[in-house]
Design a protein around this motif. Structure first.
Motif, PDB file in Angstrom:
ATOM      1  N   GLY A  87      -5.987   1.735   5.613  1.00 44.27           N
ATOM      2  CA  GLY A  87      -5.232   0.724   4.877  1.00 44.27           C
ATOM      3  C   GLY A  87      -4.262   0.053   5.828  1.00 44.27           C
ATOM      4  N   SER A  88      -3.770  -1.118   5.425  1.00 41.69           N
ATOM      5  CA  SER A  88      -2.853  -1.817   6.325  1.00 41.69           C
ATOM      6  C   SER A  88      -1.516  -1.091   6.407  1.00 41.69           C
ATOM      7  CB  SER A  88      -2.673  -3.278   5.908  1.00 41.69           C
ATOM      8  OG  SER A  88      -2.369  -3.376   4.549  1.00 41.69           O
ATOM      9  N   ASP A  89      -1.176  -0.299   5.386  1.00 42.21           N
ATOM     10  CA  ASP A  89       0.081   0.450   5.466  1.00 42.21           C
ATOM     11  C   ASP A  89       0.080   1.411   6.652  1.00 42.21           C
ATOM     12  OD1 ASP A  89       1.471  -0.627   3.263  1.00 42.21           O
ATOM     13  OD2 ASP A  89       2.206   1.361   2.722  1.00 42.21           O
ATOM     14  N   ILE A  92       0.950  -0.745   9.627  1.00 39.90           N
ATOM     15  CA  ILE A  92       2.362  -1.148   9.634  1.00 39.90           C
ATOM     16  C   ILE A  92       3.214   0.055  10.054  1.00 39.90           C
ATOM     17  CG2 ILE A  92       4.294  -1.944   8.196  1.00 39.90           C
ATOM     18  CD1 ILE A  92       2.126  -3.260   6.353  1.00 39.90           C
ATOM     19  N   TYR A 113       8.029  -6.680   0.284  1.00 41.31           N
ATOM     20  CA  TYR A 113       7.203  -5.482   0.111  1.00 41.31           C
ATOM     21  C   TYR A 113       8.060  -4.222   0.276  1.00 41.31           C
ATOM     22  CZ  TYR A 113       3.290  -2.241   0.761  1.00 41.31           C
ATOM     23  OH  TYR A 113       2.410  -1.190   0.649  1.00 41.31           O
ATOM     24  N   TYR A 154       9.601  -8.206   9.941  1.00 37.33           N
ATOM     25  CA  TYR A 154       8.467  -7.967   9.053  1.00 37.33           C
ATOM     26  C   TYR A 154       8.468  -9.038   7.969  1.00 37.33           C
ATOM     27  CZ  TYR A 154       5.693  -6.266   5.218  1.00 37.33           C
ATOM     28  OH  TYR A 154       4.776  -6.201   4.202  1.00 37.33           O
ATOM     29  N   ALA A 156       5.877 -10.312   4.774  1.00 32.65           N
ATOM     30  CA  ALA A 156       4.615 -10.330   4.020  1.00 32.65           C
ATOM     31  C   ALA A 156       4.392 -11.766   3.576  1.00 32.65           C
ATOM     32  CB  ALA A 156       4.692  -9.403   2.817  1.00 32.65           C
ATOM     33  N   ASN A 160       4.706  -9.495  -1.789  1.00 29.54           N
ATOM     34  CA  ASN A 160       4.546  -8.627  -2.945  1.00 29.54           C
ATOM     35  C   ASN A 160       5.919  -7.990  -3.187  1.00 29.54           C
ATOM     36  OD1 ASN A 160       3.760  -6.729  -4.845  1.00 29.54           O
ATOM     37  ND2 ASN A 160       2.881  -5.332  -3.346  1.00 29.54           N
ATOM     38  N   ASP A 187       2.328  -9.647   7.578  1.00 33.21           N
ATOM     39  CA  ASP A 187       1.471  -8.832   6.704  1.00 33.21           C
ATOM     40  C   ASP A 187       0.751  -9.772   5.733  1.00 33.21           C
ATOM     41  OD1 ASP A 187       0.407  -7.220   4.751  1.00 33.21           O
ATOM     42  OD2 ASP A 187       2.218  -6.029   4.441  1.00 33.21           O
ATOM     43  N   ALA A 189      -1.817  -9.243   3.561  1.00 32.33           N
ATOM     44  CA  ALA A 189      -2.692  -8.455   2.685  1.00 32.33           C
ATOM     45  C   ALA A 189      -3.372  -9.322   1.619  1.00 32.33           C
ATOM     46  CB  ALA A 189      -1.888  -7.334   2.013  1.00 32.33           C
ATOM     47  N   TYR A 190      -2.692 -10.404   1.214  1.00 33.37           N
ATOM     48  CA  TYR A 190      -3.227 -11.230   0.113  1.00 33.37           C
ATOM     49  C   TYR A 190      -3.725 -12.590   0.599  1.00 33.37           C
ATOM     50  CZ  TYR A 190      -0.876  -7.621  -2.541  1.00 33.37           C
ATOM     51  OH  TYR A 190      -0.485  -6.399  -3.029  1.00 33.37           O
ATOM     52  N   THR A 217      -6.252  -6.219   5.006  1.00 34.70           N
ATOM     53  CA  THR A 217      -6.693  -5.042   4.251  1.00 34.70           C
ATOM     54  C   THR A 217      -8.017  -5.279   3.531  1.00 34.70           C
ATOM     55  OG1 THR A 217      -6.024  -3.445   2.580  1.00 34.70           O
ATOM     56  CG2 THR A 217      -5.351  -5.711   2.178  1.00 34.70           C
ATOM     57  N   SER A 219      -8.268  -3.549   0.773  1.00 31.89           N
ATOM     58  CA  SER A 219      -7.850  -3.034  -0.540  1.00 31.89           C
ATOM     59  C   SER A 219      -7.826  -4.091  -1.623  1.00 31.89           C
ATOM     60  CB  SER A 219      -6.442  -2.435  -0.449  1.00 31.89           C
ATOM     61  OG  SER A 219      -6.401  -1.372   0.443  1.00 31.89           O
ATOM     62  N   LYS A 220      -7.665  -5.351  -1.243  1.00 35.96           N
ATOM     63  CA  LYS A 220      -7.406  -6.379  -2.253  1.00 35.96           C
ATOM     64  C   LYS A 220      -8.691  -7.153  -2.550  1.00 35.96           C
ATOM     65  CE  LYS A 220      -3.249  -4.823  -2.045  1.00 35.96           C
ATOM     66  NZ  LYS A 220      -2.734  -3.970  -3.097  1.00 35.96           N
ATOM     67  N   ARG A 228      -9.221   3.045   1.492  1.00 35.70           N
ATOM     68  CA  ARG A 228      -8.153   3.050   2.491  1.00 35.70           C
ATOM     69  C   ARG A 228      -8.639   2.516   3.848  1.00 35.70           C
ATOM     70  NH1 ARG A 228      -5.057   1.769   0.832  1.00 35.70           N
ATOM     71  NH2 ARG A 228      -3.307   2.582   2.016  1.00 35.70           N
TER      72      ARG A 228
HETATM   73  C1  LIG Z   1       2.241  -6.810   1.113  1.00 33.85           C
HETATM   74  C2  LIG Z   1       1.432  -5.564   1.184  1.00 33.85           C
HETATM   75  N1  LIG Z   1       1.147  -5.050   2.378  1.00 33.85           N
HETATM   76  C3  LIG Z   1       0.414  -3.939   2.509  1.00 33.85           C
HETATM   77  C4  LIG Z   1      -0.064  -3.277   1.407  1.00 33.85           C
HETATM   78  C5  LIG Z   1      -0.831  -2.012   1.611  1.00 33.85           C
HETATM   79  O1  LIG Z   1      -2.178  -2.205   1.502  1.00 33.85           O
HETATM   80  P1  LIG Z   1      -3.230  -1.128   1.995  1.00 33.85           P
HETATM   81  O2  LIG Z   1      -3.929  -0.663   0.774  1.00 33.85           O
HETATM   82  O3  LIG Z   1      -4.111  -1.872   2.936  1.00 33.85           O
HETATM   83  O4  LIG Z   1      -2.482  -0.032   2.679  1.00 33.85           O
HETATM   84  C6  LIG Z   1       0.201  -3.757   0.134  1.00 33.85           C
HETATM   85  C7  LIG Z   1      -0.283  -3.033  -1.047  1.00 33.85           C
HETATM   86  O5  LIG Z   1      -0.059  -3.324  -2.163  1.00 33.85           O
HETATM   87  C8  LIG Z   1       0.978  -4.934   0.021  1.00 33.85           C
HETATM   88  O6  LIG Z   1       1.294  -5.434  -1.174  1.00 33.85           O
END
Ligand SMILES: Cc1ncc(COP(=O)(O)O)c(C=O)c1O
Length: 364
Positions: A87-89, A92, A113, A154, A156, A160, A187, A189-190, A217, A219-220, A228
């Motif tokens: 996952g991107s978390d 990060i 975030y 950082y 996003a 989020n 970041d 992610a979206y 990611t 994930s989305k 993950r």
């Molecule tokens: C802005 C942002 N970055 C990273 C993530 C983490 O995503 P991942 O599932 O890739 O760890 C999220 C998850 O909701 C997010 O909202």
């Protein structure tokens, strides 16, 4: 008797920043609380994961030699500037571990975030929370808050939990004000959900700068939150640092197979993007019809404003949860009067809207 004590930065991580307050609540029938993709992964990704589970007794050796070339090809990027993680978390967190430490600070938009400060605390670094403009990061405030201690900026983009975004020009303005020794973590992610014409994909600034990375990611839009898988694109030396900080064999066999198949299924990605945009527009109009304002969103979720104390976000959350629909409230006091709803299937949103309607009418 003394017990081993973790380092002091960990003390800044409060229980509400680790787990959800309602962890023990049974799963909701309609889960619109975690910005997952209701549309799920490509059927090919599901099938690939199923097939790969037959060889789970093996480690995945050097995931970067398998997944990074596929990502590079799908996105037209340089393979040597990519590394993948859980996952991107994960990525990060690795970057923050690699670049932050005592006496150094991570700067973030105050209502952005919410997980990121934890990673700074884990690294014993400081966090500078910069006031925003109605939940949109403020470039002016961030530039004004830059100081010699700032090692990581950082951002996003989009954000989020608000779903707001900065234009390419605004991000570049922030970057131009940063010293070269500071790293910008963009970041994205979206990113796939954005349709604003003045948004700039994160990788373009990475191309033009020596101190910017963009995290992405599966994930989305790819619907693989539980698998993950994430990746980061940046300068080679920063990517090498992220690789040094990886766990051994960071990605599971079925997750890798699913991610590879998801990249191939462009029709599914396009479908999810279109469907999300359509439902987002529709949902915002429906909510407006119920007298509720929302924050303009470029993501797969929408933040609803509930300013009436007699019809609070907390009460709405409780009313919907007890009827099997989960939305998301945030622990931060800045979000006391807001509640976030993820774009689900239309019938799920329809059910949530029915209940919200009853709630605002005082019927439930
Ligand atoms: C802005 C942002 N970055 C990273 C993530 C983490 O995503 P991942 O599932 O890739 O760890 C999220 C998850 O909701 C997010 O909202």
């Amino acid at each position: 008797m003394s017990i081993p004590r973790a380092h002091s930065g960990i003390d800044n991580i409060k229980p509400h920043m680790v787990g959800l307050a309602r962890q023990s609540v049974p799963p909701a029938a309609i889960a619109l609380n975690s910005n997952e993709s209701a549309f799920g992964p490509s059927p090919y990704a599901r099938e690939a994961a199923r097939a790969a589970s037959a060889s789970m007794e093996r480690y995945v050796e050097n995931v970067d030699s398998i997944l990074s070339p596929a990502i590079a090809e799908a996105h037209g990027l340089d393979v040597n500037r990519i590394t993948c993680g859980q996952g991107s978390d994960d990525l990060i967190a690795r970057l923050v571990r690699g670049y932050l430490g005592p006496g150094l600070a991570l700067m973030r938009s105050a209502n952005g975030y919410l997980k990121v400060p934890n990673y700074a605390h884990q690294a014993n670094g400081a966090v500078i929370h910069v006031p925003d403009n109605n939940f949109t990061p403020s470039v002016d405030n961030m530039i004004a808050a830059l100081n010699d201690s700032v090692k990581i900026v950082y951002l996003a983009n989009p954000e989020n939990p608000a779903g707001t975004y900065l234009t390419g020009q605004e991000v570049r303005q922030l970057h131009a004000a940063m010293p070269n020794h500071a790293l910008m973590i963009l970041d994205c992610a979206y990113e796939e959900y954005v349709d604003a014409p003045d948004y700039e994909p994160g990788h373009r600034l990475v191309r033009d700068a020596s101190n910017v990375v963009t995290c992405r990611t599966f994930s989305k839009i790819h619907g693989l939150a539980g698998a993950r898988v994430g990746w980061v694109y940046g300068p080679e030396d920063v990517i090498d640092t992220a690789k040094c900080l990886a766990l051994t064999f960071p990605i599971a066999t079925p997750s890798l197979a699913a991610a590879l198949a998801a990249l191939e299924d462009k029709a599914h990605t396009d479908f999810v993007r279109r469907e999300n945009a359509r439902l987002r527009t529709w949902l915002i109009l429906e909510l407006a019809g119920l007298g509720l304002n929302t924050i303009a969103s470029q993501t797969n979720f929408v933040l609803i404003h509930m300013p009436d104390p007699g019809r609070s976000a907390e009460a709405l959350d409780t009313a919907l949860r007890s009827r099997g629909v989960a939305l998301r409230r945030m622990a931060s006091p800045a979000y006391r009067d807001h509640i976030r709803i993820t774009i689900g299937f239309q019938h799920e949103l329809q059910r949530a809207l029915e209940l919200i309607d009853q709630f605002v009418r005082g019927e439930i």
